[in-house]
Design an enzyme around this catalytic site. Structure first.
Site, mmCIF file in Angstrom:
data_model
loop_
_atom_site.group_PDB
_atom_site.id
_atom_site.type_symbol
_atom_site.label_atom_id
_atom_site.label_comp_id
_atom_site.label_asym_id
_atom_site.label_seq_id
_atom_site.Cartn_x
_atom_site.Cartn_y
_atom_site.Cartn_z
ATOM 1 N N GLY A 16 0.816 -1.210 0.000
ATOM 2 C CA GLY A 16 0.000 0.000 0.000
ATOM 3 C C GLY A 16 0.845 1.253 0.000
ATOM 4 N N GLY A 20 -0.063 5.830 5.002
ATOM 5 C CA GLY A 20 0.678 4.985 5.921
ATOM 6 C C GLY A 20 1.889 4.341 5.277
ATOM 7 C CD GLU A 175 -14.070 18.150 3.316
ATOM 8 O OE1 GLU A 175 -13.388 18.673 4.224
ATOM 9 O OE2 GLU A 175 -13.687 17.172 2.658
ATOM 10 C CG ASP A 305 -8.665 3.826 6.265
ATOM 11 O OD1 ASP A 305 -8.459 4.532 7.267
ATOM 12 O OD2 ASP A 305 -9.034 4.290 5.170
#
Length: 421
Positions: A16, A20, A175, A305
């Site tokens: 990923g 992170g 938003e 997450d």
């Protein structure tokens, strides 16, 4: 350092290239390790600004940056563009569509995905907003609706085309609704001379009784008032039960004709996590201990997450600051392990709340940091500064700043090209 010595260095694999993953790799820049960073995309994505791509405020390359460019000066990082298919825990290898990659330490930082709560119609016909393709699809679709509506003689069909529903009263939903309002009423309103913009409708639907539930009440109320001024219809305590691409059904039977449903109401871990053989909890997140290690797999760290980390009796939220802090902690833990310091001799992870913020559009935002509560222009200025500083590359920072200033002074969204996908 000789080639043979380099080959014998510990190997850290990071799955990923989000907030992170990138920060773990950067945190190990001076460590005596080899790092392989795996992602199915060749770019790092700044997800908090995806909604601005969806509403024609920013371009794709304003919020995405090539992974290899990020690490061009960090020689211990090798990037692999690949699809991870599983883990072989016995041999400590990551399985990918380009081969096996074995590790001494593994960091799983795969992020989150949209949670449709089993509603197949919403998943099929609605729009999520978790990646670039989805954001561009929303932009194309919204602009196309105005093109079609501009020559649609049937008033009911035209109104359905001009009805835009955002589901979810969190920061992404708020938003998105605010940005849609500015696009429609400050930009498109001046270009579609044959449309009656009183027929346009933006609805923000939330299942609970409040927007921005983690904010203080006065900031919730300020958000509500600002959205109403921007002609956004607020529907609280309303649940969506189905959507077929043309009609949205609410609990209780109400039907809203609309061709546009933007789903910002739920997050879960990515489906890949189901294939990794790790213990999972709510939202399909991997259970981790106080050191962010997966249950029974001390060589596997899970962050962001993807990690179910309980603090103060509840799991940490799925937001970027959590991933960033956990990444820094894991990088430090791995460096400690490399020096022979057992994980139990190191400090456990503890998240420090950095506050919440959301923008509602031009001159309007809400910020809550500790005891500080700000709303209006100064909150908007603070939100803008924080997001610009968090962008990876200097070029991105400058381009985003210039586009925001241009939009601020002339109400112009320049990224209004309908592209084929």
């Amino acid at each position: 350092m000789g080639e043979q010595e380099k080959k014998n260095r510990p190997h850290v694999v990071i799955v990923g290239a989000g907030f992170g993953g990138v920060r773990v790799a950067r945190g190990l820049a001076k460590a005596d390790v080899d790092i392989t960073l795996i992602d199915r995309h060749n770019y790092h994505l700044f997800q908090p600004l995806l909604y601005q791509v969806a509403t024609a405020g920013l371009s794709v390359d304003d919020i995405a940056y090539p992974v290899r460019a990020i690490f061009k000066e960090q020689k211990n990082v090798n990037f692999r563009m690949a699809e991870v298919t599983g883990l072989d825990h016995d041999s400590k290898c990551v399985l990918t569509n380009t081969g096996r990659i074995c590790y001494d330490h593994l960091v799983v930082a795969v992020g989150g995905a949209t949670n449709y709560f089993g509603m197949e119609g919403v998943e099929t016909y609605g729009f999520g907003m978790k990646n670039l393709d989805e954001a561009v699809s929303i932009r194309n679709h919204v602009l196309k609706m105005f093109e079609l509506a501009s020559h649609e003689p049937d008033i009911d069909k035209r109104r359905a085309m001009l009805t835009f529903v955002v589901v979810g009263g969190g920061p992404t939903g708020v938003e998105s609704a605010g940005a849609l309002s500015e696009l429609i009423y400050h930009v498109l309103d001046h270009e579609y001379h044959n449309l009656n913009f009183k027929e346009a409708r933006i609805a923000l639907v939330e299942a609970s009784d409040k927007l921005l539930a983690s904010m203080p009440q006065e900031l919730q109320e300020a958000t509500l008032e600002t959205l109403i001024r921007k002609r956004v219809e607020i529907r609280l305590c309303v649940q969506v039960t189905d959507y077929d691409g043309q009609r949205m059904t609410l609990k209780g039977g109400e039907v809203i004709p609309t061709h546009t449903l933007i789903w910002a109401a739920g997050v879960r871990s990515v489906p890949l996590l189901d294939k990794l053989g790790l213990e999972q909890a709510s939202m399909r997140r991997a259970v981790v201990n106080e050191f962010l290690q997966a249950t029974g797999k001390p060589e596997v760290f899970v962050i962001g997450d993807a990690a179910h980390f309980v603090q103060d009796g509840r799991p940490l939220p799925m937001i970027a600051p959590v991933a960033i802090q956990q990444a820094a902690h894991v990088a430090k833990s791995i460096k400690g392990l490399l020096k022979g310091k057992a994980i139990t001799e190191q400090k456990p992870f503890a998240y420090k709340d950095v506050g919440n913020m959301a923008t509602i559009g031009r001159n309007a935002a809400v910020v809550h940091v500790g005891s500080i509560k700000i709303k209006g222009f100064w909150a908007w200025a603070f939100w803008s500064l924080v997001h610009i500083l968090r962008l990876i590359d200097f070029r991105n920072k400058m381009v985003v700043f210039m586009k925001w200033m241009w939009d601020y002074f002339v109400y112009e969204r320049v990224v209004r090209i309908i592209t084929r996908q």
